[in-house]
Design a protein around this motif. Sequence first.
Motif, PDB file in Angstrom:
ATOM      1  N   GLN A   1       1.042  -1.353   0.044  1.00  0.00           N
ATOM      2  CA  GLN A   1       0.139  -0.035  -0.042  1.00  0.00           C
ATOM      3  C   GLN A   1       0.863   1.339  -0.076  1.00  0.00           C
ATOM      4  N   LYS A   2       0.458   2.368  -0.892  1.00  0.00           N
ATOM      5  CA  LYS A   2       1.110   3.531  -0.681  1.00  0.00           C
ATOM      6  C   LYS A   2       0.102   4.505  -1.146  1.00  0.00           C
ATOM      7  N   ASN A   3      -0.122   5.605  -0.225  1.00  0.00           N
ATOM      8  CA  ASN A   3      -1.041   6.593  -0.076  1.00  0.00           C
ATOM      9  C   ASN A   3      -2.485   6.110   0.037  1.00  0.00           C
ATOM     10  N   GLY A   4      -2.661   5.048   0.628  1.00  0.00           N
ATOM     11  CA  GLY A   4      -4.029   4.372   0.811  1.00  0.00           C
ATOM     12  C   GLY A   4      -4.393   3.432  -0.409  1.00  0.00           C
ATOM     13  N   ARG A   5      -3.705   3.194  -1.551  1.00  0.00           N
ATOM     14  CA  ARG A   5      -4.014   2.568  -2.727  1.00  0.00           C
ATOM     15  C   ARG A   5      -2.920   1.240  -2.677  1.00  0.00           C
ATOM     16  N   TRP A   6      -3.322   0.026  -3.268  1.00  0.00           N
ATOM     17  CA  TRP A   6      -2.677  -1.184  -3.538  1.00  0.00           C
ATOM     18  C   TRP A   6      -1.975  -1.011  -4.717  1.00  0.00           C
ATOM     19  N   PHE A   7      -0.676  -1.509  -4.666  1.00  0.00           N
ATOM     20  CA  PHE A   7       0.146  -1.403  -5.856  1.00  0.00           C
ATOM     21  C   PHE A   7       0.818  -2.530  -5.957  1.00  0.00           C
ATOM     22  N   ILE A   8       1.379  -3.021  -7.294  1.00  0.00           N
ATOM     23  CA  ILE A   8       2.116  -4.097  -7.705  1.00  0.00           C
ATOM     24  C   ILE A   8       3.143  -3.762  -8.422  1.00  0.00           C
ATOM     25  N   PRO A   9       4.641  -4.033  -8.017  1.00  0.00           N
ATOM     26  CA  PRO A   9       5.586  -3.680  -8.889  1.00  0.00           C
ATOM     27  C   PRO A   9       5.891  -4.579 -10.132  1.00  0.00           C
ATOM     28  N   PHE A  10       6.354  -4.072 -11.219  1.00  0.00           N
ATOM     29  CA  PHE A  10       6.744  -4.867 -12.279  1.00  0.00           C
ATOM     30  C   PHE A  10       8.042  -4.430 -12.628  1.00  0.00           C
ATOM     31  N   ILE A  11       8.866  -5.278 -13.442  1.00  0.00           N
ATOM     32  CA  ILE A  11      10.015  -4.635 -13.787  1.00  0.00           C
ATOM     33  C   ILE A  11      10.018  -4.809 -15.425  1.00  0.00           C
ATOM     34  N   GLN A  12      10.808  -3.694 -16.158  1.00  0.00           N
ATOM     35  CA  GLN A  12      11.039  -3.751 -17.526  1.00  0.00           C
ATOM     36  C   GLN A  12      12.558  -4.264 -17.909  1.00  0.00           C
ATOM     37  N   ARG A  13      12.678  -5.341 -18.213  1.00  0.00           N
ATOM     38  CA  ARG A  13      13.869  -5.878 -18.722  1.00  0.00           C
ATOM     39  C   ARG A  13      14.756  -5.044 -19.801  1.00  0.00           C
ATOM     40  N   PRO A  14      16.127  -4.932 -19.525  1.00  0.00           N
ATOM     41  CA  PRO A  14      16.728  -4.558 -20.566  1.00  0.00           C
ATOM     42  C   PRO A  14      16.883  -4.787 -21.982  1.00  0.00           C
ATOM     43  N   VAL A  15      17.303  -4.408 -22.815  1.00  0.00           N
ATOM     44  CA  VAL A  15      17.170  -4.824 -24.313  1.00  0.00           C
ATOM     45  C   VAL A  15      18.616  -5.666 -24.294  1.00  0.00           C
TER      46      VAL A  15
ATOM     47  N   PRO B   1      20.965  -3.205 -12.081  1.00  0.00           N
ATOM     48  CA  PRO B   1      20.991  -2.580 -13.449  1.00  0.00           C
ATOM     49  C   PRO B   1      21.459  -3.591 -14.563  1.00  0.00           C
ATOM     50  N   LEU B   2      21.862  -4.792 -14.096  1.00  0.00           N
ATOM     51  CA  LEU B   2      22.028  -5.816 -15.203  1.00  0.00           C
ATOM     52  C   LEU B   2      20.785  -6.491 -15.670  1.00  0.00           C
ATOM     53  N   GLU B   3      19.797  -6.664 -14.674  1.00  0.00           N
ATOM     54  CA  GLU B   3      18.424  -7.203 -14.917  1.00  0.00           C
ATOM     55  C   GLU B   3      17.340  -6.347 -15.098  1.00  0.00           C
ATOM     56  N   VAL B   4      17.618  -5.158 -14.539  1.00  0.00           N
ATOM     57  CA  VAL B   4      16.104  -4.351 -14.548  1.00  0.00           C
ATOM     58  C   VAL B   4      16.444  -2.875 -15.287  1.00  0.00           C
ATOM     59  N   GLU B   5      15.942  -2.724 -16.114  1.00  0.00           N
ATOM     60  CA  GLU B   5      15.846  -1.437 -16.972  1.00  0.00           C
ATOM     61  C   GLU B   5      15.037  -0.328 -16.220  1.00  0.00           C
ATOM     62  N   GLU B   6      14.118  -0.680 -15.592  1.00  0.00           N
ATOM     63  CA  GLU B   6      13.169   0.075 -14.992  1.00  0.00           C
ATOM     64  C   GLU B   6      12.079  -0.473 -14.096  1.00  0.00           C
ATOM     65  N   ILE B   7      11.656  -0.176 -12.776  1.00  0.00           N
ATOM     66  CA  ILE B   7      10.672  -0.525 -11.980  1.00  0.00           C
ATOM     67  C   ILE B   7       9.431   0.243 -12.225  1.00  0.00           C
ATOM     68  N   ILE B   8       8.399  -0.549 -12.350  1.00  0.00           N
ATOM     69  CA  ILE B   8       7.314   0.064 -12.822  1.00  0.00           C
ATOM     70  C   ILE B   8       6.183  -0.326 -11.585  1.00  0.00           C
ATOM     71  N   GLU B   9       5.667   0.869 -10.904  1.00  0.00           N
ATOM     72  CA  GLU B   9       4.681   0.562  -9.957  1.00  0.00           C
ATOM     73  C   GLU B   9       3.345   0.918 -10.386  1.00  0.00           C
ATOM     74  N   VAL B  10       2.399  -0.186 -10.424  1.00  0.00           N
ATOM     75  CA  VAL B  10       0.984  -0.052 -11.062  1.00  0.00           C
ATOM     76  C   VAL B  10      -0.043  -0.324 -10.065  1.00  0.00           C
ATOM     77  N   SER B  11      -0.873   0.599  -9.947  1.00  0.00           N
ATOM     78  CA  SER B  11      -1.945   0.387  -8.911  1.00  0.00           C
ATOM     79  C   SER B  11      -2.952  -0.499  -9.365  1.00  0.00           C
ATOM     80  N   VAL B  12      -3.390  -1.231  -8.433  1.00  0.00           N
ATOM     81  CA  VAL B  12      -4.398  -2.343  -8.679  1.00  0.00           C
ATOM     82  C   VAL B  12      -5.714  -1.690  -9.323  1.00  0.00           C
ATOM     83  N   ASP B  13      -5.945  -0.645  -8.851  1.00  0.00           N
ATOM     84  CA  ASP B  13      -7.251   0.247  -9.217  1.00  0.00           C
ATOM     85  C   ASP B  13      -7.191   0.228 -10.962  1.00  0.00           C
ATOM     86  N   LEU B  14      -6.024   0.801 -11.242  1.00  0.00           N
ATOM     87  CA  LEU B  14      -5.654   0.812 -12.874  1.00  0.00           C
ATOM     88  C   LEU B  14      -5.865  -0.422 -13.577  1.00  0.00           C
ATOM     89  N   LEU B  15      -5.464  -1.588 -12.978  1.00  0.00           N
ATOM     90  CA  LEU B  15      -5.302  -2.972 -13.678  1.00  0.00           C
ATOM     91  C   LEU B  15      -6.615  -3.541 -13.648  1.00  0.00           C
TER      92      LEU B  15
END
Length: 218
Positions: A63-77, A154-168
Amino acid sequence: MCLCELLIWMSYMHIDKLKQFLSGPLPGESAHSLMEPSVRFTGINMPDPKAARASSVLILFYQKNGRWFIPFIQRPVYDGVHSGQISFPGGKCEEGDADYFFTAIRETHEEIGIPPEKIKYLGALTPIYIPNSNFFVYPQVGWTDEVPAFVPDPLEVEEIIEVSVDLLLNRINTKSFTRKLNGNVISAPYYDADGKKIWGATAMMLSEMLEILRKLPE
């Protein structure tokens, strides 16, 4: 009860209910099919599932700011089948891993820096076969009562993407695309996470998770 205490109390109520649902019958392949691409194997020679390796990923709630989130990762190219893709943190099972949850939290620690002791087990989803990499993936579900302090590898993760459960859960964010990949024309549904496309096996696993969440009481 102050607002902060109320939010914590509500969080535990939802977590307990989610754990109950994960211990019961799962939507499985019927949920996977909702987000399945028209073509799942884009290589040349179909691998043998009997020789598939085991791996595990983690669907982590916080939870962050009263909302549920799930983290995703974007792999490097890179020169590989999952180059640049968005996925859950996770990876292959190693000798010495106690179980699939151990693999998931170990890989999560290595990839995005969350200490394993901060993650609590909730359950597991239906395993899914990924033909392009010849893996059977065993999705695990956990939660943490702290806002994670992410430390990406940095070898495995290009970016961490936090996505709210509400959005999904909002069906307006479920879209589709058509593209050509390795000579195959693929039509695929995806979750639009503020312009990031979550598709393929990750979307199929996420679909099962969301179908379970839709059963929870408000």
